[in-house]
Write a protein that holds these residues in place. Sequence first.
Motif, short mmCIF file in Angstrom:
data_model
loop_
_atom_site.label_atom_id
_atom_site.label_comp_id
_atom_site.label_asym_id
_atom_site.label_seq_id
_atom_site.Cartn_x
_atom_site.Cartn_y
_atom_site.Cartn_z
N SER A 21 14.32 -4.98 1.35
CA SER A 21 13.18 -4.07 1.33
C SER A 21 13.30 -3.13 0.16
N SER A 30 -0.07 1.07 -4.48
CA SER A 30 -0.91 -0.12 -4.45
C SER A 30 -1.39 -0.55 -5.83
N SER A 54 -2.59 -4.50 -5.47
CA SER A 54 -3.37 -4.79 -4.28
C SER A 54 -4.87 -4.89 -4.53
N SER A 74 6.56 -10.18 -0.62
CA SER A 74 5.37 -9.67 0.05
C SER A 74 5.36 -8.15 -0.07
N ARG A 75 4.23 -7.55 0.28
CA ARG A 75 4.15 -6.09 0.20
C ARG A 75 3.30 -5.57 1.35
N ASP A 76 3.62 -4.36 1.78
CA ASP A 76 2.88 -3.66 2.81
C ASP A 76 2.50 -2.30 2.22
N ASN A 77 1.28 -2.17 1.79
CA ASN A 77 0.87 -0.94 1.11
C ASN A 77 0.81 0.24 2.06
N LYS A 79 2.98 0.94 4.15
CA LYS A 79 4.35 1.45 4.24
C LYS A 79 4.96 1.68 2.86
#
Length: 130
Positions: A21, A30, A54, A74-77, A79
């Motif tokens: 991570s 983003s 993003s 992958s990415r989680d904007n 978080k």
Amino acid sequence: QVQLVESGGGLVQAGGSLRLSCAASGRTFSSYAMGWFRQAPGKEREFVAVISWSGGQTRQTYYADSVKGRFTISRDNAKNTVYLQMSSLKPEDTAVYYCAATTDQQVVAGMPRRVDFGSWGQGTQVTVSS
């Protein structure tokens, strides 16, 4: 610039999996393309994977041939986090893994270079035993 902190490294047996991570600070996460690089002892830092920002209709990714089919970025904007899921690990994957960020969206068009990225994390060690 964005501040980056990696985590999730460790010792794993060959064939195993790890998920790295990279937590980013800043409200503009983003808008950055995010990448992973790695550096083994005595070797140059090399590109591993990159994911586009993003915006746009499709989130693009690009992988080094050596990890294609085994690693997934992958990415989680929500978080402010980018991930590197690593599977079927090999001893040659042993390295310090670094997260990097850039506003240059062209990095997903081909083989990104280290100089294309302006922000770097401190790295996390991944060791794969045979």
